[in-house]
Design an enzyme around this catalytic site. Structure first.
Site: not given
Lengths: 359, 359
Positions: B84, B89, B111, B114, B151, B208, B216-217, B240, B244
């Site tokens: 969704k 996210k 928040t 973008s 939304y 495996d 941002g991790g 990555e 960046a």
């Protein structure tokens, strides 16, 4: 062995006479008998399902709250663009290839198709280890030719007209002894495509309506027989481009109409009904929704931007149909609430997209 | 009640001395304890999975013989672009929203993003019936803004720099009393994203190796904790963009590196690690594969043309990584055979494609 027991006969009297009547046959037997006149039936479709199970993908069904809101219905998208070869065509092709006797198979198969059937047949032949001779017109889309090549099909070029395609295919047949596998006018193909409906209704039993693209009619013929064998009350509608509306014209006039020319972005939906698919479409398909190219492109946009599914124009036509005024305004279809839409294929040249990404 | 029994201690003698040693803890307890220092653990991820189950899609896993041949590995694609909101996210956003206390929730969330987090937060807030204030820089991609609007998110524009974004968000916080939900540096977000790994390993237990995009991790932090809790031997690699590569530089230098500027087509992968994600990436992620934009575009092309999945550049980077020389030439990873790749999102402007279809 116990002999098979036929339906018993009952005797009762209404008006003093001895009225001997047959007990009505159970519905499934009726459906089975009724359908035996066609090139496929629930039995051939079930056998196809068992036959091709080791080779095909069970394709996922996606839903989108956003598109449900737009349509005002619950939509279920059967993603046949994720099928091997990028389209539903692999179901029929693999059923045809794997139902060939060993001796027949050894000489290979031939077809004249510029589209997804060609790639599907090449892939199925590769899996069986037999040659596939694919006659392709010189103006075929590049990505579809690449698919045939990727799957090891032997490409034989023809001119871009039906006469040249058929002559070239006949020449190959004569020289190789290969078996012709027609893209849709073939019981093995129709049965293979019909496996989609068994799978779909198993995944979403509450479906009350199916919307299926129509071109030569192989897909919808298999689907309508399979679906109505499981649920006789299910509504099966065809979606067709206005610029290639031979099926709608045929249904309206009660005989096969072929068009002198077609004009639609949906390159996979330009074929005409065959003598094996026409009776099934005539008798069992509940209606045909025609849409114009703008509606198809808008539906494609929804598929890419909302569903995130990369499809070809022909693949988006089911969504275009459910969003069309032609569908919404038809009062006979108001009770269609849980609608299964077949996203039939995803083979499209995306050159322009990549160019824009590379600048 | 029976008291909890701690691991028993055994006494034995090797060298005449009385060697009293602790019995080793079972591995799962070790993992659990070891992970308690982080912002998420298997317990918080499992709770998130239960919490968000009514709201999220279980996304399908696709495979392709063609791509397996190209990669020389068995690849399994977890299609989070079908989640969704069009990206993974929504897992973290819905976990954050539905773990808020009633009084907190009533004032809404805010928040500054973008990207896909903004749309996901707006959607989750809509489902809970609370306001979402989304601070968006004026140069944000159109489709991502449209998603937020679709939304029901309340858009507040800022200038296109971090200072303006943060100032605007603080102003909204002050005026509304809403709760800030950071896109990744938040335990609720990390736990929510981690649910992806539980689902993926349930669908494909033989994995495996996992390859996960890193920005941002938040995603990889949740995934690595979830996956290694189920299978401590699993290899988790980050993918990555070279333009960046702050995470790769951070891993190499042992401290968080932030870049003055980034340069990559993958607009979703330009963020820097946070203080909550960095320790997890530092300790648990097994390696980082960097790829250039050409590799990302080539991978996108494979996704559209072979998988038929419409993704954004950031979403294709896992496939780019597995096809890269950097991956193939690393002898430590030769034994990666069944590789799970997260196709993380599909929100991309397709204007150019539609223009070409309309001409």
């Amino acid at each position: 062995m116990t002999p098979i027991k036929l339906p018993s006969r009952e005797v009762f009297s209404l008006n003093g006479k001895d009225n001997t009547v047959a007990t009505p046959l159970p519905w499934y037997l009726f459906v089975q008998l009724y359908m035996e006149e066609y090139a496929a039936d629930i039995d051939s479709i079930s056998k196809a399902q068992t036959r091709i199970k080791p080779y095909i993908h069970v394709t996922p069904v996606l839903t989108s709250d956003t598109l449900n809101t737009v349509a005002g219905k619950s939509l279920f998208f059967k993603c046949e663009c994720f099928q091997k070869g990028g389209a539903f065509k692999f179901r029929g092709a693999s059923n045809a290839i794997f139902s060939l006797h060993h001796q027949q198979a050894a000489k290979g198969v031939v077809t004249h198709s510029s589209g997804n059937h060609a790639a599907a047949l090449a892939l199925a032949a590769k899996l069986r280890g037999i040659p596939a001779y694919i006659v392709i017109p010189k103006n075929a889309p590049k990505c579809k030719v690449e698919n045939v090549r990727r799957y090891g099909g032997q490409i034989i070029w023809s001119e871009a007209n039906m006469q040249s395609r058929e002559e070239t295919a006949n020449k190959v047949l004569h020289e190789t002894g290969a078996v012709l596998v027609h893209p849709y006018n073939d019981g093995r193909i129709i049965s293979g495509q019909g496996t989609l409906s068994l799978e779909f209704l198993d995944q979403v039993p509450q479906l009350d309506t199916l919307i299926v693209p129509i071109s030569g009619g192989g897909l919808i013929s298999g689907v309508v027989i399979g679906a109505k064998s499981i649920n006789p009350a299910i509504r099966v509608l065809a979606a067709e481009p206005k610029g290639a509306d031979d099926a709608a014209q045929s249904k309206a006039s009660g005989r096969i109409i072929t068009l002198a020319q077609t004009n639609t972005i949906a390159d996979g939906l330009r074929a005409s009904l065959g003598d094996l698919t026409w009776p099934i479409v005539r008798d069992l398909v509940d209606g045909i929704i025609t849409v114009d190219d703008k509606e198809i492109v808008d539906a494609m946009k929804f598929c890419y931007e909302i569903l995130k599914v990369a499809i070809e124009p022909s693949g988006a036509i089911g969504l275009a149909a459910v969003l069309s005024e032609a569908f919404k305004q038809n009062s006979a279809w108001k009770d269609s609430l849980n609608i299964g839409i077949v996203l039939s294929g995803g083979n499209v040249d995306l050159g322009a997209l990549w160019e824009s990404l590379n600048t």
